[in-house]
Scaffold this active site. Sequence first.
Site, PDB file in Angstrom:
ATOM      1  N   ALA A  12       0.891  -1.164   0.000  1.00  0.00           N
ATOM      2  CA  ALA A  12       0.000   0.000   0.000  1.00  0.00           C
ATOM      3  C   ALA A  12       0.924   1.207   0.000  1.00  0.00           C
ATOM      4  CB  ALA A  12      -0.866  -0.018   1.242  1.00  0.00           C
ATOM      5  N   GLY A  39       3.529  -1.854  -5.203  1.00  0.00           N
ATOM      6  CA  GLY A  39       4.400  -3.024  -5.066  1.00  0.00           C
ATOM      7  C   GLY A  39       4.715  -3.492  -6.478  1.00  0.00           C
ATOM      8  N   ALA A  42       2.785  -6.599  -7.657  1.00  0.00           N
ATOM      9  CA  ALA A  42       1.369  -6.305  -7.913  1.00  0.00           C
ATOM     10  C   ALA A  42       1.210  -5.491  -9.196  1.00  0.00           C
ATOM     11  CB  ALA A  42       0.785  -5.552  -6.724  1.00  0.00           C
ATOM     12  N   ASN A  43       2.047  -4.464  -9.364  1.00  0.00           N
ATOM     13  CA  ASN A  43       1.924  -3.631 -10.567  1.00  0.00           C
ATOM     14  C   ASN A  43       2.138  -4.463 -11.836  1.00  0.00           C
ATOM     15  OD1 ASN A  43       1.680  -1.459  -8.844  1.00  0.00           O
ATOM     16  ND2 ASN A  43       3.756  -0.680  -9.192  1.00  0.00           N
ATOM     17  N   ALA A 249       5.721   3.406 -12.289  1.00  0.00           N
ATOM     18  CA  ALA A 249       5.231   2.136 -12.842  1.00  0.00           C
ATOM     19  C   ALA A 249       5.447   1.985 -14.351  1.00  0.00           C
ATOM     20  CB  ALA A 249       3.767   1.882 -12.495  1.00  0.00           C
ATOM     21  N   ALA A 250       6.247   2.872 -14.950  1.00  0.00           N
ATOM     22  CA  ALA A 250       6.549   2.699 -16.389  1.00  0.00           C
ATOM     23  C   ALA A 250       7.267   1.364 -16.598  1.00  0.00           C
ATOM     24  CB  ALA A 250       7.437   3.843 -16.881  1.00  0.00           C
ATOM     25  N   GLY A 251       8.266   1.104 -15.757  1.00  0.00           N
ATOM     26  CA  GLY A 251       9.016  -0.148 -15.865  1.00  0.00           C
ATOM     27  C   GLY A 251       8.118  -1.354 -15.619  1.00  0.00           C
ATOM     28  N   ASP A 252       7.225  -1.245 -14.647  1.00  0.00           N
ATOM     29  CA  ASP A 252       6.319  -2.366 -14.336  1.00  0.00           C
ATOM     30  C   ASP A 252       5.371  -2.616 -15.506  1.00  0.00           C
ATOM     31  OD1 ASP A 252       7.489  -2.642 -11.850  1.00  0.00           O
ATOM     32  OD2 ASP A 252       6.060  -1.312 -10.861  1.00  0.00           O
TER      33      ASP A 252
HETATM   34  P1  ATP Z   1      10.149   3.096 -13.128  1.00  0.00           P
HETATM   35  O1  ATP Z   1      11.059   2.727 -11.987  1.00  0.00           O
HETATM   36  O2  ATP Z   1       9.878   4.582 -13.261  1.00  0.00           O
HETATM   37  O3  ATP Z   1       8.901   2.288 -13.182  1.00  0.00           O
HETATM   38  P2  ATP Z   1      12.241   1.950 -14.766  1.00  0.00           P
HETATM   39  O4  ATP Z   1      13.424   2.750 -14.351  1.00  0.00           O
HETATM   40  O5  ATP Z   1      12.112   0.550 -14.292  1.00  0.00           O
HETATM   41  O6  ATP Z   1      10.898   2.754 -14.475  1.00  0.00           O
HETATM   42  P3  ATP Z   1      12.512   2.979 -17.429  1.00  0.00           P
HETATM   43  O7  ATP Z   1      13.755   2.564 -18.096  1.00  0.00           O
HETATM   44  O8  ATP Z   1      12.438   4.369 -16.894  1.00  0.00           O
HETATM   45  O9  ATP Z   1      12.143   1.881 -16.342  1.00  0.00           O
HETATM   46  O10 ATP Z   1      11.284   2.840 -18.442  1.00  0.00           O
HETATM   47  C1  ATP Z   1      10.743   1.601 -18.847  1.00  0.00           C
HETATM   48  C2  ATP Z   1      10.018   1.792 -20.159  1.00  0.00           C
HETATM   49  O11 ATP Z   1       8.959   2.743 -19.980  1.00  0.00           O
HETATM   50  C3  ATP Z   1      10.855   2.361 -21.287  1.00  0.00           C
HETATM   51  O12 ATP Z   1      11.605   1.355 -21.952  1.00  0.00           O
HETATM   52  C4  ATP Z   1       9.773   2.992 -22.166  1.00  0.00           C
HETATM   53  O13 ATP Z   1       9.088   2.003 -22.889  1.00  0.00           O
HETATM   54  C5  ATP Z   1       8.796   3.542 -21.131  1.00  0.00           C
HETATM   55  N1  ATP Z   1       9.079   4.941 -20.765  1.00  0.00           N
HETATM   56  C6  ATP Z   1       9.685   5.399 -19.651  1.00  0.00           C
HETATM   57  N2  ATP Z   1       9.762   6.749 -19.643  1.00  0.00           N
HETATM   58  C7  ATP Z   1       9.181   7.161 -20.794  1.00  0.00           C
HETATM   59  C8  ATP Z   1       8.929   8.443 -21.396  1.00  0.00           C
HETATM   60  N3  ATP Z   1       9.298   9.593 -20.795  1.00  0.00           N
HETATM   61  N4  ATP Z   1       8.294   8.472 -22.593  1.00  0.00           N
HETATM   62  C9  ATP Z   1       7.899   7.336 -23.211  1.00  0.00           C
HETATM   63  N5  ATP Z   1       8.113   6.098 -22.705  1.00  0.00           N
HETATM   64  C10 ATP Z   1       8.728   6.006 -21.511  1.00  0.00           C
END
Ligand code: ATP
Length: 303
Positions: A12, A39, A42-43, A249-252
């Site tokens: 949470a 988490g 979860a994500n 959650a971009a990476g997730d």
């Molecule tokens: P986070 O910890 O923020 O969830 P991360 O560090 O694990 O992310 P990133 O390398 O930042 O992962 O991003 C993962 C993917 O998300 C990238 O390969 C891309 O597809 C997408 N992404 C991230 N930032 C952007 C952005 N500013 N514009 C478009 N796509 C993005």
Amino acid sequence: MKKLTVLGSINADHVISVPYFAKPGETLTGHSYHIAYGGKGANQAVAAARLGAKVSFIGCIGDDDIGKAMKTEFEKDGINTRPIKSIANEMTGIAMIQVAESGENSIVISAGANGHLDEAVVAEFESEIAQADYLLMQLETPLPAIIQAAKIAKENNTQVVLNPAPARELPDELLSLLDMITPNETEAEILTGVKVVDEASAKQAAQIFHQKGIQKVLITLGSKGVFVSENGQGEIAAGFRVNAVDTTAAGDTFNGGLVTAMLEDKPLDKAIRFAHAAAAISVTRKGAQSSIPTRQETLDFLS
Ligand code: ATP
């Protein structure tokens, strides 16, 4: 339909906006506060399920109301929650997140029930790993259970994908059990000792992962996309240009999307395109699980 099992954390997220980070001894008034479901485990489970995968989730919640509420939300996303264990007299994991006006955040985690995801829990839900086509894990839960899950997967021809976040060093024993690894630049540096700053250094880091026995290496590069290397042939696969408002959650989302497309037997380049699209949509929206798009939204974005 092929099956994915995600093993990982459930938190949470207590998010408070602050003018700046509180100094030692200071009491600071924040602007706004909310609880979000998060988490990494979860994500990623939610991302895969929304993006079209059949998902079982091995995780631990506390015997508290928030744990029960999150489990209900997972079910709404179609996730099989049978392997989510409720731990008696324990709290669901929490993350206390301060977001400063500068945009920086500062996070403190209390593992709570996530700390109970041990080898006994993995043994209890072994069939969920053995019968899956892919196993997706991260590093917010105890390492011994992650290693055991990878061993069970290997014995049963389940493909093992590790998103090695948050960053930490890992034993070769675990790395040798992986079919695919998806670090970001920082995680790649901690695991290989190579500072990833450009394509050449990403290639160098990828080679080290290959030498440890990992076939597919995907180093995510934020808005620049991902460096992908299979059997030593590496290149950058660019992401989509969008107006990013919140990269939480971009990476997730990327990991969930990637594995979903691979479950559908899409070739790696197509799977990456799908994952990039889903992650790009997620960065245009605020929040973690709330920002993860559906399969239809992702297909519409790509069309
Ligand atoms: P986070 O910890 O923020 O969830 P991360 O560090 O694990 O992310 P990133 O390398 O930042 O992962 O991003 C993962 C993917 O998300 C990238 O390969 C891309 O597809 C997408 N992404 C991230 N930032 C952007 C952005 N500013 N514009 C478009 N796509 C993005």
